[in-house]
Scaffold this active site. Structure first.
Site, mmCIF file in Angstrom:
data_model
loop_
_atom_site.group_PDB
_atom_site.id
_atom_site.type_symbol
_atom_site.label_atom_id
_atom_site.label_comp_id
_atom_site.label_asym_id
_atom_site.label_seq_id
_atom_site.Cartn_x
_atom_site.Cartn_y
_atom_site.Cartn_z
ATOM 1 N N ASN A 12 50.594 36.741 44.161
ATOM 2 C CA ASN A 12 51.272 35.693 44.933
ATOM 3 C C ASN A 12 52.541 35.164 44.269
ATOM 4 O O ASN A 12 52.872 34.004 44.385
ATOM 5 C CB ASN A 12 50.320 34.507 45.206
ATOM 6 C CG ASN A 12 49.039 34.964 45.869
ATOM 7 O OD1 ASN A 12 49.061 35.906 46.669
ATOM 8 N ND2 ASN A 12 47.931 34.337 45.537
ATOM 9 N N ALA A 13 53.237 36.053 43.576
ATOM 10 C CA ALA A 13 54.479 35.632 42.930
ATOM 11 C C ALA A 13 55.701 35.970 43.784
ATOM 12 O O ALA A 13 56.819 35.623 43.436
ATOM 13 C CB ALA A 13 54.602 36.290 41.559
ATOM 14 N N GLU A 88 52.754 47.870 44.912
ATOM 15 C CA GLU A 88 51.408 48.080 44.345
ATOM 16 C C GLU A 88 51.423 49.179 43.272
ATOM 17 O O GLU A 88 50.531 50.022 43.184
ATOM 18 C CB GLU A 88 50.397 48.423 45.450
ATOM 19 C CG GLU A 88 50.309 47.312 46.497
ATOM 20 C CD GLU A 88 49.416 47.641 47.685
ATOM 21 O OE1 GLU A 88 48.951 46.693 48.328
ATOM 22 O OE2 GLU A 88 49.196 48.827 47.985
ATOM 23 N N GLN A 90 50.797 49.185 40.345
ATOM 24 C CA GLN A 90 49.696 49.198 39.364
ATOM 25 C C GLN A 90 48.727 50.347 39.616
ATOM 26 O O GLN A 90 48.003 50.759 38.721
ATOM 27 C CB GLN A 90 48.957 47.851 39.345
ATOM 28 C CG GLN A 90 48.133 47.520 40.577
ATOM 29 C CD GLN A 90 48.921 46.738 41.630
ATOM 30 O OE1 GLN A 90 50.139 46.687 41.592
ATOM 31 N NE2 GLN A 90 48.207 46.107 42.559
ATOM 32 N N CYS A 181 47.735 30.187 34.203
ATOM 33 C CA CYS A 181 48.245 30.421 32.850
ATOM 34 C C CYS A 181 47.085 30.990 32.017
ATOM 35 O O CYS A 181 45.923 30.922 32.422
ATOM 36 C CB CYS A 181 48.781 29.128 32.240
ATOM 37 S SG CYS A 181 47.518 27.903 31.864
ATOM 38 N N HIS A 184 44.180 28.400 31.147
ATOM 39 C CA HIS A 184 43.271 28.064 32.240
ATOM 40 C C HIS A 184 42.462 29.274 32.692
ATOM 41 O O HIS A 184 41.346 29.140 33.179
ATOM 42 C CB HIS A 184 44.052 27.432 33.399
ATOM 43 C CG HIS A 184 44.389 25.998 33.127
ATOM 44 N ND1 HIS A 184 45.638 25.466 33.291
ATOM 45 C CD2 HIS A 184 43.611 24.995 32.654
ATOM 46 C CE1 HIS A 184 45.617 24.191 32.937
ATOM 47 N NE2 HIS A 184 44.406 23.884 32.542
HETATM 48 ZN ZN LIG Z 1 47.465 26.218 33.600
#
Ligand SMILES: [Zn+2]
EC number: 2.7.1.21
Length: 218
Positions: A12-13, A88, A90, A181, A184
């Site tokens: 979702n970037a 895609e 990857q 990140c 998290h």
């Molecule tokens: Zn974070």
């Protein structure tokens, strides 16, 4: 000389939107582009690259064992191709990444690959590993975690809304991916030691304008 590019990011970037916009820019100038998308999880011969904001374009599909150099070279013989786009990326095999490098080196056609760097377990995808190793130009497409820091990792939420800690590299179905990140991500994956949670709370209070993650800190 043409180059092999790898534009990588987490989910979702906006990678696909960038790809479609860049291809459009070529076509608007009367140039020809060839688009490829992974066929591993699609049926038929023609794929569709579609972005979250509604742009889409038809694309050829690549699957394991396909010779991308041969396909592009054949097309290029009767219609000059100005740029190759691979979504895609990857899912490319290592050998296919070498084929793309040869398209740049021997046919002098730039190749723009877009894809994820790592899977939900923080491991490199095969195509991404090869691209990180041999692409001429690496570009990170940035997006942010809920805390505002750069998101470099992704967690997968199953249909029950819980974070998947193991399983297949790709899940087909109603799974949702959330970009985070690294800190998290470790927390969500249950990899942080109890002592580290004190550190999380302190850092969060400092950097997060909203107590978005308060429930897991307490
Ligand atoms: Zn974070």
């Amino acid at each position: 000389m043409a180059k092999l590019y790898f534009n990588y990011a987490t989910m979702n970037a906006g990678k696909t939107t960038m790809l479609l916009q860049a291809s459009y820019n070529y076509r608007e100038r009367g140039m020809t582009t060839m688009l490829f998308v992974a066929g591993h999880y699609r049926k038929g011969d023609t794929g569709l690259i579609s972005s979250r904001i509604g742009l889409e374009a038809e694309a050829e599909m690549f699957r394991d064992g396909d010779d991308l150099y041969a396909r592009v070279a054949e097309h290029h013989e009767h219609t000059t191709v100005h740029c190759i786009f691979v979504d895609e990326a990857q899912f490319l095999e290592e050998e296919q990444v070498w084929q793309l490098a040869r398209i740049a080196d021997r046919l002098n056609i730039p190749v723009m690959c877009y894809g994820l760097r790592t899977d939900f377990q923080g491991k490199l995808f095969s195509g991404s590993r090869a691209l990180l190793a041999i692409a001429d130009d690496l570009r990170e497409v940035r997006t942010i975690c809920r805390c505002g820091r750069k998101a470099t990792m992704v967690v997968r939420l199953g249909p029950d809304g819980k974070v998947a800690k193991q399983g297949e590299q790709v899940a087909i179905g109603k799974d949702v991916y959330v970009s985070l990140c690294r800190q998290h991500w470790e927390e969500e994956m249950g990899r942080a030691a109890p002592d580290d949670f004190i550190g999380f709370a302190a850092i969060e209070a400092e950097t997060c304008p909203q107590p978005c993650h308060a429930k897991t800190i307490v």
